[in-house]
Design a protein around this motif. Structure first.
Motif, short mmCIF file in Angstrom:
data_model
loop_
_atom_site.label_atom_id
_atom_site.label_comp_id
_atom_site.label_asym_id
_atom_site.label_seq_id
_atom_site.Cartn_x
_atom_site.Cartn_y
_atom_site.Cartn_z
N THR A 68 0.85 -1.19 0.00
CA THR A 68 0.00 0.00 0.00
C THR A 68 0.88 1.24 0.00
N SER A 69 0.61 2.14 -0.91
CA SER A 69 1.47 3.30 -1.09
C SER A 69 0.76 4.60 -0.71
N ARG A 70 1.53 5.64 -0.60
CA ARG A 70 0.98 6.96 -0.36
C ARG A 70 0.06 7.37 -1.50
N TRP A 71 0.45 7.00 -2.72
CA TRP A 71 -0.33 7.30 -3.93
C TRP A 71 -1.75 6.78 -3.80
N LEU A 72 -1.87 5.50 -3.47
CA LEU A 72 -3.19 4.88 -3.33
C LEU A 72 -3.96 5.48 -2.16
N ASN A 73 -3.29 5.67 -1.04
CA ASN A 73 -3.97 6.19 0.15
C ASN A 73 -4.52 7.60 -0.07
N GLU A 74 -3.81 8.41 -0.85
CA GLU A 74 -4.29 9.78 -1.09
C GLU A 74 -5.56 9.78 -1.94
N PHE A 75 -5.68 8.85 -2.87
CA PHE A 75 -6.92 8.72 -3.64
C PHE A 75 -8.05 8.23 -2.75
N LYS A 76 -7.76 7.27 -1.90
CA LYS A 76 -8.79 6.73 -1.01
C LYS A 76 -9.26 7.79 -0.01
N ASP A 77 -8.31 8.56 0.53
CA ASP A 77 -8.67 9.61 1.49
C ASP A 77 -9.51 10.70 0.81
N ALA A 78 -9.12 11.08 -0.42
CA ALA A 78 -9.87 12.10 -1.15
C ALA A 78 -11.28 11.61 -1.46
N ASP A 79 -11.40 10.34 -1.79
CA ASP A 79 -12.71 9.76 -2.09
C ASP A 79 -13.62 9.80 -0.86
N LYS A 80 -13.05 9.54 0.30
CA LYS A 80 -13.83 9.58 1.54
C LYS A 80 -14.30 11.00 1.86
N ILE A 81 -13.41 11.98 1.63
CA ILE A 81 -13.77 13.38 1.87
C ILE A 81 -14.93 13.78 0.97
N ALA A 82 -14.81 13.44 -0.32
CA ALA A 82 -15.86 13.78 -1.27
C ALA A 82 -17.15 13.03 -0.94
N ASN A 83 -17.02 11.80 -0.51
CA ASN A 83 -18.20 11.00 -0.17
C ASN A 83 -18.96 11.62 1.01
N ASN A 84 -18.23 12.04 2.04
CA ASN A 84 -18.87 12.65 3.21
C ASN A 84 -19.59 13.94 2.83
N LEU A 85 -18.99 14.72 1.95
CA LEU A 85 -19.63 15.97 1.51
C LEU A 85 -20.84 15.69 0.62
N ARG A 86 -20.75 14.62 -0.17
CA ARG A 86 -21.91 14.23 -1.00
C ARG A 86 -23.09 13.88 -0.12
N VAL A 87 -22.83 13.13 0.92
CA VAL A 87 -23.90 12.76 1.85
C VAL A 87 -24.50 14.01 2.50
N LYS A 88 -23.64 14.92 2.92
CA LYS A 88 -24.08 16.12 3.62
C LYS A 88 -24.84 17.09 2.71
N ILE A 89 -24.35 17.29 1.48
CA ILE A 89 -24.91 18.32 0.61
C ILE A 89 -25.96 17.78 -0.36
N ILE A 90 -25.66 16.68 -1.00
CA ILE A 90 -26.56 16.14 -2.02
C ILE A 90 -27.67 15.28 -1.40
N GLU A 91 -27.28 14.38 -0.52
CA GLU A 91 -28.26 13.43 0.01
C GLU A 91 -29.18 14.03 1.07
N HIS A 92 -28.92 15.27 1.46
CA HIS A 92 -29.81 15.95 2.39
C HIS A 92 -30.48 17.17 1.74
N ALA A 93 -30.39 17.24 0.42
CA ALA A 93 -31.02 18.36 -0.29
C ALA A 93 -32.55 18.25 -0.18
N LYS A 94 -33.20 19.39 -0.19
CA LYS A 94 -34.65 19.42 -0.10
C LYS A 94 -35.30 18.91 -1.38
N PHE A 95 -36.50 18.41 -1.24
CA PHE A 95 -37.28 17.93 -2.39
C PHE A 95 -37.75 19.14 -3.22
N PRO A 96 -37.73 19.06 -4.55
CA PRO A 96 -37.17 17.98 -5.37
C PRO A 96 -35.81 18.41 -5.92
N ASN A 97 -34.78 17.66 -5.67
CA ASN A 97 -33.43 17.98 -6.14
C ASN A 97 -32.95 16.85 -7.05
#
Length: 415
Positions: free
Chosen positions: A191-220
Protein backbone atom coordinates in the motif's frame (compact mmCIF):
# COMPACT_ATOMS: atom_id res chain seq x y z
CA UNK A 1 -21.32 31.07 -26.42
CA UNK A 2 -22.73 27.91 -28.06
CA UNK A 3 -19.70 25.87 -26.98
CA UNK A 4 -18.39 24.85 -23.53
CA UNK A 5 -15.99 27.21 -21.79
CA UNK A 6 -13.04 24.91 -22.51
CA UNK A 7 -13.59 24.63 -26.27
CA UNK A 8 -10.68 24.86 -28.72
CA UNK A 9 -10.40 25.43 -32.44
CA UNK A 10 -6.92 23.92 -32.53
CA UNK A 11 -6.40 20.56 -34.21
CA UNK A 12 -3.44 18.47 -33.06
CA UNK A 13 -0.71 18.11 -35.69
CA UNK A 14 -0.28 14.50 -34.53
CA UNK A 15 -3.96 13.83 -35.23
CA UNK A 16 -3.68 15.32 -38.73
CA UNK A 17 -0.60 13.20 -39.48
CA UNK A 18 -2.30 10.07 -38.15
CA UNK A 19 -5.40 10.74 -40.27
CA UNK A 20 -3.23 10.92 -43.38
CA UNK A 21 -1.51 7.59 -42.78
CA UNK A 22 -2.18 4.83 -45.33
CA UNK A 23 -4.21 1.88 -44.06
CA UNK A 24 -1.11 -0.34 -44.20
CA UNK A 25 0.55 1.80 -41.51
CA UNK A 26 -2.35 1.68 -39.03
CA UNK A 27 -2.10 -1.08 -36.43
CA UNK A 28 -4.96 -3.54 -36.26
CA UNK A 29 -4.82 -5.63 -33.12
CA UNK A 30 -5.64 -9.20 -32.28
CA UNK A 31 -9.21 -10.45 -32.51
CA UNK A 32 -11.07 -10.37 -29.24
CA UNK A 33 -11.80 -14.11 -29.28
CA UNK A 34 -8.11 -15.03 -29.34
CA UNK A 35 -6.79 -15.71 -25.85
CA UNK A 36 -4.25 -13.47 -24.18
CA UNK A 37 -1.06 -15.51 -23.91
CA UNK A 38 2.26 -14.60 -22.38
CA UNK A 39 4.03 -14.62 -25.75
CA UNK A 40 2.07 -11.65 -27.10
CA UNK A 41 4.37 -8.64 -27.12
CA UNK A 42 1.77 -6.07 -26.11
CA UNK A 43 0.78 -8.12 -23.07
CA UNK A 44 4.42 -8.51 -22.02
CA UNK A 45 4.99 -4.78 -22.42
CA UNK A 46 2.00 -3.97 -20.22
CA UNK A 47 3.09 -6.52 -17.64
CA UNK A 48 6.51 -4.88 -17.43
CA UNK A 49 4.99 -1.41 -17.22
CA UNK A 50 2.61 -2.19 -14.33
CA UNK A 51 5.44 -3.83 -12.39
CA UNK A 52 7.68 -0.84 -13.00
CA UNK A 53 5.31 2.02 -12.18
CA UNK A 54 4.04 2.57 -8.64
CA UNK A 55 1.73 5.44 -9.61
CA UNK A 56 -0.98 3.99 -11.82
CA UNK A 57 -4.73 4.19 -12.32
CA UNK A 58 -7.30 1.67 -13.52
CA UNK A 59 -10.46 3.10 -15.06
CA UNK A 60 -13.52 0.93 -15.67
CA UNK A 61 -15.60 2.84 -18.21
CA UNK A 62 -19.23 2.25 -19.19
CA UNK A 63 -19.86 -1.34 -20.28
CA UNK A 64 -21.97 -4.37 -19.44
CA UNK A 65 -19.10 -6.38 -18.00
CA UNK A 66 -19.54 -9.93 -16.78
CA UNK A 67 -19.02 -11.07 -13.19
CA UNK A 68 -15.51 -12.49 -13.83
CA UNK A 69 -14.42 -8.99 -14.86
CA UNK A 70 -15.73 -7.51 -11.60
CA UNK A 71 -13.79 -10.03 -9.56
CA UNK A 72 -10.58 -9.99 -11.59
CA UNK A 73 -10.46 -6.21 -12.03
CA UNK A 74 -10.78 -5.65 -8.28
CA UNK A 75 -8.09 -8.26 -7.72
CA UNK A 76 -5.79 -6.57 -10.25
CA UNK A 77 -6.27 -3.26 -8.46
CA UNK A 78 -5.26 -4.85 -5.17
CA UNK A 79 -2.20 -6.60 -6.61
CA UNK A 80 -0.93 -3.44 -8.31
CA UNK A 81 -1.94 -1.00 -5.58
CA UNK A 82 -3.70 1.17 -8.16
CA UNK A 83 -6.92 3.09 -7.45
CA UNK A 84 -9.84 1.67 -9.44
CA UNK A 85 -12.08 4.45 -10.76
CA UNK A 86 -15.52 2.98 -11.50
CA UNK A 87 -17.87 4.81 -13.88
CA UNK A 88 -21.49 4.82 -12.77
CA UNK A 89 -22.37 2.76 -15.86
CA UNK A 90 -19.55 0.25 -15.33
CA UNK A 91 -21.57 -2.00 -12.96
CA UNK A 92 -18.62 -2.08 -10.51
CA UNK A 93 -20.28 0.06 -7.86
CA UNK A 94 -22.98 -2.57 -7.36
CA UNK A 95 -22.94 -6.01 -5.77
CA UNK A 96 -19.56 -5.48 -4.09
CA UNK A 97 -19.28 -2.38 -2.00
CA UNK A 98 -16.51 -3.35 0.43
CA UNK A 99 -13.36 -2.89 -1.67
CA UNK A 100 -11.53 0.22 -0.47
CA UNK A 101 -9.56 0.60 -3.73
CA UNK A 102 -12.82 1.33 -5.55
CA UNK A 103 -13.06 5.09 -6.12
CA UNK A 104 -16.54 6.40 -6.97
CA UNK A 105 -16.42 10.13 -6.17
CA UNK A 106 -13.55 10.88 -8.54
CA UNK A 107 -15.50 13.42 -10.60
CA UNK A 108 -15.70 15.76 -7.60
CA UNK A 109 -12.14 14.96 -6.51
CA UNK A 110 -10.62 15.70 -9.92
CA UNK A 111 -12.42 19.05 -10.15
CA UNK A 112 -9.96 20.12 -7.47
CA UNK A 113 -7.17 21.78 -9.44
CA UNK A 114 -4.65 21.19 -6.66
CA UNK A 115 -5.41 17.48 -6.38
CA UNK A 116 -5.45 16.80 -10.12
CA UNK A 117 -2.21 18.70 -10.73
CA UNK A 118 -0.42 16.99 -7.84
CA UNK A 119 -1.51 13.48 -8.86
CA UNK A 120 -0.11 12.71 -12.27
CA UNK A 121 -0.03 8.92 -12.84
CA UNK A 122 2.74 7.17 -14.74
CA UNK A 123 0.30 4.76 -16.37
CA UNK A 124 -3.46 4.52 -16.96
CA UNK A 125 -5.25 1.32 -17.93
CA UNK A 126 -8.72 1.97 -19.34
CA UNK A 127 -11.40 -0.66 -19.82
CA UNK A 128 -14.72 -0.05 -21.54
CA UNK A 129 -16.03 3.02 -23.30
CA UNK A 130 -15.46 6.77 -22.96
CA UNK A 131 -15.84 8.16 -19.44
CA UNK A 132 -19.14 9.78 -18.52
CA UNK A 133 -17.28 12.32 -16.38
CA UNK A 134 -16.00 15.39 -18.17
CA UNK A 135 -13.66 16.11 -15.24
CA UNK A 136 -12.05 12.68 -15.67
CA UNK A 137 -11.62 13.14 -19.44
CA UNK A 138 -9.97 16.53 -18.85
CA UNK A 139 -7.71 14.94 -16.24
CA UNK A 140 -6.67 12.21 -18.70
CA UNK A 141 -5.95 14.85 -21.31
CA UNK A 142 -3.76 16.87 -18.96
CA UNK A 143 -1.84 13.89 -17.58
CA UNK A 144 1.57 13.19 -19.02
CA UNK A 145 0.99 9.45 -18.69
CA UNK A 146 1.18 6.25 -20.63
CA UNK A 147 -2.41 5.27 -21.39
CA UNK A 148 -3.59 1.93 -22.71
CA UNK A 149 -7.19 1.12 -23.63
CA UNK A 150 -8.50 -2.44 -23.53
CA UNK A 151 -11.91 -3.36 -24.89
CA UNK A 152 -13.41 -6.27 -26.77
CA UNK A 153 -13.27 -4.82 -30.27
CA UNK A 154 -10.30 -2.47 -30.02
CA UNK A 155 -12.41 0.69 -30.26
CA UNK A 156 -10.67 4.04 -29.78
CA UNK A 157 -12.57 5.47 -26.81
CA UNK A 158 -10.39 8.54 -26.34
CA UNK A 159 -11.81 11.93 -27.42
CA UNK A 160 -8.49 13.65 -26.60
CA UNK A 161 -6.57 11.20 -28.81
CA UNK A 162 -3.74 11.06 -26.26
CA UNK A 163 -3.83 7.34 -25.47
CA UNK A 164 -0.80 5.33 -26.56
CA UNK A 165 -2.47 2.15 -27.76
CA UNK A 166 -5.75 0.25 -27.85
CA UNK A 167 -5.90 -3.54 -27.66
CA UNK A 168 -8.81 -5.74 -28.74
CA UNK A 169 -9.18 -8.12 -25.84
CA UNK A 170 -11.99 -9.16 -23.54
CA UNK A 171 -11.40 -7.16 -20.34
CA UNK A 172 -12.10 -10.06 -17.98
CA UNK A 173 -9.58 -12.22 -19.84
CA UNK A 174 -6.89 -9.56 -19.69
CA UNK A 175 -7.36 -9.11 -15.94
CA UNK A 176 -7.42 -12.84 -15.33
CA UNK A 177 -4.19 -13.49 -17.23
CA UNK A 178 -2.42 -10.46 -15.77
CA UNK A 179 -3.36 -11.60 -12.27
CA UNK A 180 -2.02 -15.07 -13.01
CA UNK A 181 1.27 -13.67 -14.24
CA UNK A 182 1.67 -11.35 -11.25
CA UNK A 183 0.85 -14.10 -8.77
CA UNK A 184 3.24 -16.49 -10.48
CA UNK A 185 6.01 -14.01 -9.73
CA UNK A 186 4.67 -13.43 -6.19
CA UNK A 187 4.14 -9.78 -7.04
CA UNK A 188 1.98 -7.64 -4.82
CA UNK A 189 2.65 -3.94 -4.35
CA UNK A 190 2.61 -2.62 -0.83
CA UNK A 191 0.00 0.00 0.00
CA UNK A 192 1.47 3.30 -1.09
CA UNK A 193 0.98 6.96 -0.36
CA UNK A 194 -0.33 7.30 -3.93
CA UNK A 195 -3.19 4.88 -3.33
CA UNK A 196 -3.97 6.19 0.15
CA UNK A 197 -4.29 9.78 -1.09
CA UNK A 198 -6.92 8.72 -3.64
CA UNK A 199 -8.79 6.73 -1.01
CA UNK A 200 -8.67 9.61 1.49
CA UNK A 201 -9.87 12.10 -1.15
CA UNK A 202 -12.71 9.76 -2.09
CA UNK A 203 -13.83 9.58 1.54
CA UNK A 204 -13.77 13.38 1.87
CA UNK A 205 -15.86 13.78 -1.27
CA UNK A 206 -18.20 11.00 -0.17
CA UNK A 207 -18.87 12.65 3.21
CA UNK A 208 -19.63 15.97 1.51
CA UNK A 209 -21.91 14.23 -1.00
CA UNK A 210 -23.90 12.76 1.85
CA UNK A 211 -24.08 16.12 3.62
CA UNK A 212 -24.91 18.32 0.61
CA UNK A 213 -26.56 16.14 -2.02
CA UNK A 214 -28.26 13.43 0.01
CA UNK A 215 -29.81 15.95 2.39
CA UNK A 216 -31.02 18.36 -0.29
CA UNK A 217 -34.65 19.42 -0.10
CA UNK A 218 -37.28 17.93 -2.39
CA UNK A 219 -37.17 17.98 -5.37
CA UNK A 220 -33.43 17.98 -6.14
CA UNK A 221 -32.11 16.19 -9.21
CA UNK A 222 -28.89 15.02 -7.55
CA UNK A 223 -30.63 13.48 -4.54
CA UNK A 224 -32.92 11.49 -6.85
CA UNK A 225 -30.05 9.05 -7.45
CA UNK A 226 -29.54 7.97 -3.83
CA UNK A 227 -33.29 7.86 -3.12
CA UNK A 228 -33.77 5.75 -6.24
CA UNK A 229 -31.04 3.23 -5.38
CA UNK A 230 -32.32 2.87 -1.83
CA UNK A 231 -35.83 2.08 -3.08
CA UNK A 232 -34.84 -0.36 -5.83
CA UNK A 233 -35.31 -4.11 -5.37
CA UNK A 234 -32.30 -6.37 -5.74
CA UNK A 235 -31.35 -7.87 -9.12
CA UNK A 236 -32.89 -5.54 -11.67
CA UNK A 237 -32.09 -3.61 -14.86
CA UNK A 238 -31.61 0.16 -14.72
CA UNK A 239 -31.72 2.11 -17.99
CA UNK A 240 -30.23 5.62 -17.86
CA UNK A 241 -31.28 8.29 -20.29
CA UNK A 242 -28.82 10.58 -22.01
CA UNK A 243 -28.16 14.16 -20.84
CA UNK A 244 -28.34 14.75 -17.06
CA UNK A 245 -29.69 11.40 -15.78
CA UNK A 246 -26.57 9.44 -16.80
CA UNK A 247 -24.31 12.25 -15.59
CA UNK A 248 -25.99 12.61 -12.21
CA UNK A 249 -25.86 8.85 -11.82
CA UNK A 250 -22.12 8.93 -12.45
CA UNK A 251 -21.65 11.84 -10.04
CA UNK A 252 -23.76 10.55 -7.18
CA UNK A 253 -24.46 6.79 -7.38
CA UNK A 254 -23.06 5.26 -4.18
CA UNK A 255 -21.79 1.74 -3.69
CA UNK A 256 -24.39 -0.85 -2.78
CA UNK A 257 -24.58 -4.60 -2.30
CA UNK A 258 -27.64 -4.66 -4.58
CA UNK A 259 -27.16 -6.29 -7.95
CA UNK A 260 -27.99 -3.64 -10.57
CA UNK A 261 -27.37 -4.03 -14.30
CA UNK A 262 -26.90 -0.57 -15.80
CA UNK A 263 -27.67 0.32 -19.43
CA UNK A 264 -27.43 3.64 -21.24
CA UNK A 265 -27.56 5.30 -24.66
CA UNK A 266 -25.10 8.10 -25.33
CA UNK A 267 -23.60 9.77 -28.38
CA UNK A 268 -24.61 12.13 -31.18
CA UNK A 269 -28.10 10.58 -31.23
CA UNK A 270 -28.22 9.55 -27.60
CA UNK A 271 -31.75 10.89 -27.18
CA UNK A 272 -33.19 8.49 -29.77
CA UNK A 273 -35.43 5.67 -28.54
CA UNK A 274 -34.64 5.85 -24.83
CA UNK A 275 -38.01 4.49 -23.70
CA UNK A 276 -38.06 1.90 -26.47
CA UNK A 277 -34.60 0.68 -25.46
CA UNK A 278 -35.72 0.23 -21.86
CA UNK A 279 -38.79 -1.71 -23.02
CA UNK A 280 -36.55 -3.93 -25.15
CA UNK A 281 -34.30 -4.64 -22.18
CA UNK A 282 -37.31 -5.63 -20.09
CA UNK A 283 -38.83 -7.79 -22.84
CA UNK A 284 -35.56 -9.62 -23.48
CA UNK A 285 -34.48 -10.18 -19.88
CA UNK A 286 -37.82 -10.68 -18.17
CA UNK A 287 -36.30 -8.95 -15.11
CA UNK A 288 -37.71 -5.93 -13.28
CA UNK A 289 -36.57 -2.84 -15.20
CA UNK A 290 -36.58 0.85 -14.37
CA UNK A 291 -35.92 3.76 -16.71
CA UNK A 292 -34.51 7.02 -15.33
CA UNK A 293 -35.21 9.65 -17.96
CA UNK A 294 -35.62 13.37 -18.55
CA UNK A 295 -38.61 15.21 -19.98
CA UNK A 296 -37.08 15.91 -23.40
CA UNK A 297 -36.01 12.30 -23.96
CA UNK A 298 -39.39 11.04 -22.71
CA UNK A 299 -41.24 13.42 -25.04
CA UNK A 300 -38.97 12.42 -27.93
CA UNK A 301 -39.98 8.75 -27.64
CA UNK A 302 -43.57 9.00 -26.39
CA UNK A 303 -44.81 6.65 -29.09
CA UNK A 304 -42.54 3.96 -27.67
CA UNK A 305 -45.16 3.56 -24.95
CA UNK A 306 -47.36 1.80 -27.48
CA UNK A 307 -45.12 -1.26 -27.15
CA UNK A 308 -45.58 -1.17 -23.38
CA UNK A 309 -49.33 -1.21 -23.86
CA UNK A 310 -49.41 -3.77 -26.67
CA UNK A 311 -47.14 -6.29 -24.96
CA UNK A 312 -48.09 -5.56 -21.32
CA UNK A 313 -44.57 -4.59 -20.30
CA UNK A 314 -44.55 -3.33 -16.67
CA UNK A 315 -41.68 -0.87 -17.09
CA UNK A 316 -41.19 1.60 -14.23
CA UNK A 317 -40.29 5.06 -15.51
CA UNK A 318 -38.91 7.80 -13.28
CA UNK A 319 -39.41 11.03 -15.19
CA UNK A 320 -37.32 14.03 -14.12
CA UNK A 321 -39.13 17.01 -15.61
CA UNK A 322 -37.26 20.34 -15.50
CA UNK A 323 -39.34 21.63 -18.41
CA UNK A 324 -36.80 21.70 -21.22
CA UNK A 325 -33.10 21.40 -21.91
CA UNK A 326 -31.82 21.87 -18.37
CA UNK A 327 -28.39 20.49 -19.25
CA UNK A 328 -27.67 23.65 -21.26
CA UNK A 329 -27.58 25.66 -18.02
CA UNK A 330 -23.86 24.75 -17.82
CA UNK A 331 -23.01 26.46 -21.14
CA UNK A 332 -21.99 30.13 -21.59
CA UNK A 333 -25.13 30.65 -23.68
CA UNK A 334 -27.13 30.43 -20.43
CA UNK A 335 -26.16 34.07 -19.78
CA UNK A 336 -28.09 35.22 -22.86
CA UNK A 337 -31.52 35.51 -21.26
CA UNK A 338 -34.40 35.42 -23.72
CA UNK A 339 -32.44 33.76 -26.54
CA UNK A 340 -31.29 31.01 -24.19
CA UNK A 341 -34.76 30.34 -22.81
CA UNK A 342 -36.44 30.29 -26.21
CA UNK A 343 -33.95 28.27 -28.24
CA UNK A 344 -32.03 26.16 -25.72
CA UNK A 345 -34.26 25.56 -22.71
CA UNK A 346 -37.22 25.46 -25.12
CA UNK A 347 -39.79 24.96 -22.36
CA UNK A 348 -42.68 22.77 -23.50
CA UNK A 349 -45.06 23.11 -20.50
CA UNK A 350 -46.43 19.65 -21.30
CA UNK A 351 -48.77 17.74 -19.02
CA UNK A 352 -47.55 14.16 -19.41
CA UNK A 353 -50.36 12.55 -17.38
CA UNK A 354 -52.91 12.37 -20.25
CA UNK A 355 -50.31 10.84 -22.58
CA UNK A 356 -49.44 8.13 -20.06
CA UNK A 357 -53.08 7.34 -19.36
CA UNK A 358 -53.82 7.37 -23.09
CA UNK A 359 -51.34 4.52 -23.52
CA UNK A 360 -52.93 2.64 -20.64
CA UNK A 361 -50.24 3.28 -18.05
CA UNK A 362 -50.22 4.31 -14.41
CA UNK A 363 -49.21 7.89 -13.63
CA UNK A 364 -48.26 9.67 -10.41
CA UNK A 365 -46.81 13.11 -9.68
CA UNK A 366 -44.37 12.69 -6.78
CA UNK A 367 -44.81 15.07 -3.84
CA UNK A 368 -41.99 14.19 -1.42
CA UNK A 369 -38.98 11.91 -0.93
CA UNK A 370 -41.10 9.55 1.16
CA UNK A 371 -43.71 9.50 -1.58
CA UNK A 372 -40.99 8.76 -4.15
CA UNK A 373 -39.63 5.77 -2.23
CA UNK A 374 -43.01 4.18 -1.54
CA UNK A 375 -44.23 4.81 -5.11
CA UNK A 376 -41.24 3.01 -6.63
CA UNK A 377 -41.86 -0.04 -4.48
CA UNK A 378 -45.55 -0.07 -5.41
CA UNK A 379 -44.80 0.41 -9.12
CA UNK A 380 -42.84 -2.85 -9.30
CA UNK A 381 -45.96 -4.71 -8.19
CA UNK A 382 -48.07 -3.40 -11.08
CA UNK A 383 -48.90 -5.39 -14.21
CA UNK A 384 -48.64 -2.41 -16.56
CA UNK A 385 -46.13 0.38 -16.99
CA UNK A 386 -45.91 3.22 -14.47
CA UNK A 387 -44.61 6.77 -14.81
CA UNK A 388 -43.48 8.56 -11.65
CA UNK A 389 -42.89 12.24 -12.43
CA UNK A 390 -40.75 14.64 -10.40
CA UNK A 391 -40.98 18.29 -11.39
CA UNK A 392 -37.60 19.88 -10.69
CA UNK A 393 -35.78 23.19 -11.07
CA UNK A 394 -32.65 22.83 -13.25
CA UNK A 395 -31.03 26.02 -11.94
CA UNK A 396 -31.44 25.10 -8.28
CA UNK A 397 -30.16 21.57 -8.93
CA UNK A 398 -27.12 22.95 -10.75
CA UNK A 399 -26.45 25.35 -7.87
CA UNK A 400 -26.48 22.38 -5.47
CA UNK A 401 -24.05 20.38 -7.65
CA UNK A 402 -21.69 23.34 -7.84
CA UNK A 403 -21.83 23.80 -4.08
CA UNK A 404 -20.81 20.17 -3.63
CA UNK A 405 -17.93 20.47 -6.11
CA UNK A 406 -16.73 23.73 -4.56
CA UNK A 407 -16.81 22.35 -1.00
CA UNK A 408 -14.94 19.22 -2.13
CA UNK A 409 -12.24 21.29 -3.84
CA UNK A 410 -11.99 23.49 -0.74
CA UNK A 411 -11.59 20.48 1.55
CA UNK A 412 -8.96 18.85 -0.68
CA UNK A 413 -7.01 22.08 -1.08
CA UNK A 414 -6.73 22.22 2.69
CA UNK A 415 -5.23 18.75 2.99
Amino acid sequence: PFEPYDFTDDVSIDLIEYANLPISKIKIYDRSDEPVIKKEKWFIHLYNYVRKFDKGLIFAGPENYNLPFHQNCLKLSNLLGYPLLADGASQLRFGQSNDENLITNYDAVLRSKNFSEEHNPDIIIQFGRTATSKALEEYFEQCNSLRFMINEFGDWFDPSNKANEVYACKPFLFCEKMNEQLEKQNFIRKTSRWLNEFKDADKIANNLRVKIIEHAKFPNEGRVIKELIDALPDDLNLMLSNSMPVRDFDYFAPRTDKKISVFNNRGASGIDGITSTALGILADSGKPTLLLTGDMAFYYDLNGLLAAKKYSLPLVIVLINNDGGGIFEVLPISAYGKVFKEYFIASHHLDFAPFVKGYGGNYKLIQSWEDFSSSIKKAFKQKKFTVLELKTDAKKSLKNRRLYWAKTAEALNGC
